[in-house]
Scaffold this active site. Sequence first.
Site, mmCIF file in Angstrom:
data_model
loop_
_atom_site.group_PDB
_atom_site.id
_atom_site.type_symbol
_atom_site.label_atom_id
_atom_site.label_comp_id
_atom_site.label_asym_id
_atom_site.label_seq_id
_atom_site.Cartn_x
_atom_site.Cartn_y
_atom_site.Cartn_z
ATOM 1 N N GLU A 192 -27.983 31.272 42.906
ATOM 2 C CA GLU A 192 -27.285 29.988 43.051
ATOM 3 C C GLU A 192 -27.346 29.284 41.706
ATOM 4 O O GLU A 192 -28.154 29.635 40.859
ATOM 5 C CB GLU A 192 -28.016 29.086 44.066
ATOM 6 C CG GLU A 192 -28.153 29.642 45.454
ATOM 7 C CD GLU A 192 -29.208 28.866 46.251
ATOM 8 O OE1 GLU A 192 -29.807 27.911 45.720
ATOM 9 O OE2 GLU A 192 -29.438 29.242 47.402
ATOM 10 N N LYS B 174 -28.540 26.386 39.303
ATOM 11 C CA LYS B 174 -29.682 25.458 39.279
ATOM 12 C C LYS B 174 -29.133 24.084 38.919
ATOM 13 O O LYS B 174 -28.775 23.827 37.787
ATOM 14 C CB LYS B 174 -30.730 25.904 38.263
ATOM 15 C CG LYS B 174 -31.954 24.995 38.304
ATOM 16 C CD LYS B 174 -33.042 25.420 37.353
ATOM 17 C CE LYS B 174 -34.294 24.579 37.558
ATOM 18 N NZ LYS B 174 -34.072 23.169 37.849
ATOM 19 N N ARG C 49 -33.986 16.850 43.546
ATOM 20 C CA ARG C 49 -34.301 17.710 44.696
ATOM 21 C C ARG C 49 -34.694 16.819 45.863
ATOM 22 O O ARG C 49 -35.459 15.859 45.691
ATOM 23 C CB ARG C 49 -35.476 18.616 44.307
ATOM 24 C CG ARG C 49 -36.009 19.509 45.426
ATOM 25 C CD ARG C 49 -35.444 20.897 45.305
ATOM 26 N NE ARG C 49 -35.878 21.775 46.382
ATOM 27 C CZ ARG C 49 -36.874 22.658 46.268
ATOM 28 N NH1 ARG C 49 -37.562 22.732 45.144
ATOM 29 N NH2 ARG C 49 -37.182 23.453 47.275
ATOM 30 N N ARG D 38 -38.735 15.167 45.928
ATOM 31 C CA ARG D 38 -39.786 16.161 45.767
ATOM 32 C C ARG D 38 -41.134 15.501 45.509
ATOM 33 O O ARG D 38 -42.176 16.055 45.813
ATOM 34 C CB ARG D 38 -39.442 17.102 44.603
ATOM 35 C CG ARG D 38 -39.775 18.515 44.915
ATOM 36 C CD ARG D 38 -39.946 19.297 43.650
ATOM 37 N NE ARG D 38 -41.296 19.169 43.162
ATOM 38 C CZ ARG D 38 -41.723 19.654 42.024
ATOM 39 N NH1 ARG D 38 -40.881 20.252 41.234
ATOM 40 N NH2 ARG D 38 -42.970 19.522 41.665
ATOM 41 N N GLU E 45 -29.962 19.162 46.952
ATOM 42 C CA GLU E 45 -29.966 18.402 45.712
ATOM 43 C C GLU E 45 -29.037 17.186 45.843
ATOM 44 O O GLU E 45 -27.915 17.318 46.315
ATOM 45 C CB GLU E 45 -29.459 19.318 44.581
ATOM 46 C CG GLU E 45 -29.827 18.854 43.206
ATOM 47 C CD GLU E 45 -31.090 19.523 42.661
ATOM 48 O OE1 GLU E 45 -31.736 20.313 43.396
ATOM 49 O OE2 GLU E 45 -31.439 19.241 41.502
ATOM 50 N N LYS F 273 -36.536 30.499 38.570
ATOM 51 C CA LYS F 273 -35.495 29.696 37.906
ATOM 52 C C LYS F 273 -35.247 30.308 36.537
ATOM 53 O O LYS F 273 -36.182 30.648 35.810
ATOM 54 C CB LYS F 273 -35.909 28.224 37.800
ATOM 55 C CG LYS F 273 -37.291 27.952 37.250
ATOM 56 C CD LYS F 273 -37.617 26.468 37.330
ATOM 57 C CE LYS F 273 -39.064 26.218 36.990
ATOM 58 N NZ LYS F 273 -39.495 24.860 37.271
#
Lengths: 349, 531
Positions: B233, B235, B240, B255, B283, B402
């Site tokens: 996906e 980033k 978040r 987060r 997100e 990531k």
Amino acid sequence: MNDLVIPTGQGLYCPAGDFHIDPWRPVERAVITHGHADHARSGSKRYWGAAPGLSLLRERIGYGAGIVPLAYGQRVEFGPVTVSLHPAGHVLGSAQVRLEHQGQVWVVSGDYKRDPDPTCTPFEVVPCDVFITEATFGLPVYRWQEPAEIAREIHEWWQDCKAQGLCAILHCYALGKAQRVLAELMRYTDETVYLHGAMTKLVKLYRDAGVAMLPTDAIGNQPKFFDWKGRLLLAPPGAGGTPWMRRFKPYSTGFASGWMRVRGSRRRQAYDRGFALSDHADWPSLLRTITETGAKRVLPTHGNTEALVQWCREQGIDAAPLKTEYEGEPQHDAAAVADSEDPVANPAG
Amino acid sequence: MRQFAALYAQLDATTSTSAKLAAMQRYFADAPPADAAWGLYFLLGHRLKRVIPPTRLRDWISQLTGLSPALVEDSYAHVGDLAETVALLLDARLDRIAPDQASAPPLHECVALLQSLAGADPDLQRDTVFAWWQQLPFEQCFLFTKLLTGALRVGVSAGLAARALAAQSGVDVAVMQHRLMGEWQPSAAAFTALQAVAPAQQSPSQPYPFCLAQPLDDAAPDAVGPADAFLAEWKWDGIRGQLIRREGQCWLWSRGEELLNGRFPEIEAAAASLPDGCVLDGEVLAWKDGAVAPFALLQTRIGRKAPGKKTLADAPLIFMPYDLLELDGVDLRAQPLQQRRSALAALCDRSAFTPSPTIDAQNWDALRAQREQARQRGVEGLMLKRRDSVYGAGRKAGLWWKWKVDALTIDCVLVYAQAGHGRRSNLYTDYTLAVWSGDALVPVAKAYSGLTDADLVAMDRWIRAHTLEKFGPVRSVEPLQVFEIAFEGIQASPRHKAGVALRFPRIARWRQDKPAAEADTLDNVRALIGR
């Protein structure tokens, strides 16, 4: 009237008497306050120093150097200037320099402290008109606890390490602090302490001078598979984090230094424990000493001079910082700072 | 207070994780539950609201010690922590009343007293604080003042505190982490409930612990496995968040476990289209004309509660989900990602959300090619998640990766330095860096990190020796040192003097080989916009 002492490229200089105090470059005549590397440097023609510190000066400057020992209080003439050395209470044989010329008295403190220290003669207040004072810990946040109390904490930490099967490695400066720790710990134990190679000679010189300390042995003298658990080791700060430390695993590390008073320094240097034991004057001692000398003009040098200048001015005392190259108590690991004066060169261009 | 101060000192005195765990376990076992609840609250990183502004505290410490404001200021600049400065200055007073170790009240009473001081008459505030300052021993004085300033941070991670409490109570670590998420009011009852082995009734607002990713090694990405084992996906460069829909209400958590309700009404409105008993991970993004907008636009919304019509129109936001943690009240975290993703797609078809697209790439070369486009697309790079991965709590090795795009870099000249805080107190570590605009240097970035400790110490000495002027805590220095600055993105910004704003600037390299005259120019830097 001209200043009796001025800063120059070589160090503090007395033009009327034509001599330097703790010069950092070679000169003709050098009066030395004590044996720390930033004050006692080799290469000058002739030296004068306090008699109790003679052996330390020889160790630092070289055995071939011409050093004239002076008893505390003994007067010598440098031309029209009368000079005498007086106890500073910093390390063995440390001295303040008193200069008298045409009725004016100046005192250069060198490094000093007012706290009790079994390894050296206590500080003597020398009345003067102008006082050049050190200012390593020249901020109101610095006040030392009783040295006996700090020694008790060090001893407790050592015993904790012993209980947990750890070797206790206390980092401290090789000249002065190590010997003071060894002397202070006599209140609590008579066990042998093990020394890094950089300390053995200096500890011996202190013993020869009659200073009572715990029994010591060189780390290097021990057999290869010696059990280091529960032992106390003294090592200079530069030894921290080097491969030399590996053989003592598992261990706990401590650092005995005035900078350990502030949490940020403690955390940054990543020692397990910090013990705020210093051979420099704390803030209350600096103020008390300035007041007791009766000086009308105060010139703080090396360290946090600005706050001390500020305080003097608030009291109506004439004050200005004096720029010198002494380090006081190095704040950072000796490993990172090394001995050079400016470890970061300006880039080319 | 005494027990918590002792714990704080123990945590501070060791760098060993096991020693920290043991110290916390002892504290949880020994402290009365009402105190332990607050101790835990602080260990988890929660703070009290600031009771008294720092400037007022500085005035007071000056009055109480008789030190001039200038000396208090110098001391603070040196120590780098106001509460510690206060404790040290008080401790340095020789006429201080001998502290009575037994006189400090328990932590929970202390907190209650502090909270009652908020908004009280200033004279009452002052008299109360003075009385405490004079009687508390050093460690407690420090903690008390930390609480006053709302800046108490304990040197352990929330995860470690959760582990200690789990070990102490015999509850599974993941269960404990989940119980500790979200809002809870510290009390003896709450503390006892946390330790109960049987599951307790949970608040509908409670989020799940976030699953985190590890950075992928750019040199050998394929070391983590075949490309087709992963779902790729984009980033996203947003916030978040976890969007919870339960019992007819919705909650949006960041987060950092901050409740964001009230800030993003468009997202809350969209959440009403979700069925009850559902939790999304995704997100928050600024979204314009069918594409993501720069983070700077989202930033204009972050601090704003109850935004007006114009704000909503200028900076429209969406919540883009990429995982489904709960559906119909059932916890899906143990299912493989592939299944959670299918369920998410089906859910999005019947609600107002669009899932984060998956990227079609069969091998590592194709993935690398996609990643090269990241900057043009306004994203930070790729997320690679194992198709069979469960939704783990925290950073679980090997499941999520990531793969960020390479940072942009420029060479800047150091022009100002300021002392840091915490472990960098009294070290000049916070740099202002500039580039050339003609003969003048224009600041473009502030950087706080990237150098080794040894470099920081060496630079600190250099800065002290090459200071031109002092402005309070800031020093201007001779413009001689060059640093390579890395950053994630660049935007035109009328608010900054240089006309640009860098995203996440940090020091990549100390260019001791480079003279200042060869640093970048503002024109070079502006040319990077939109690249």
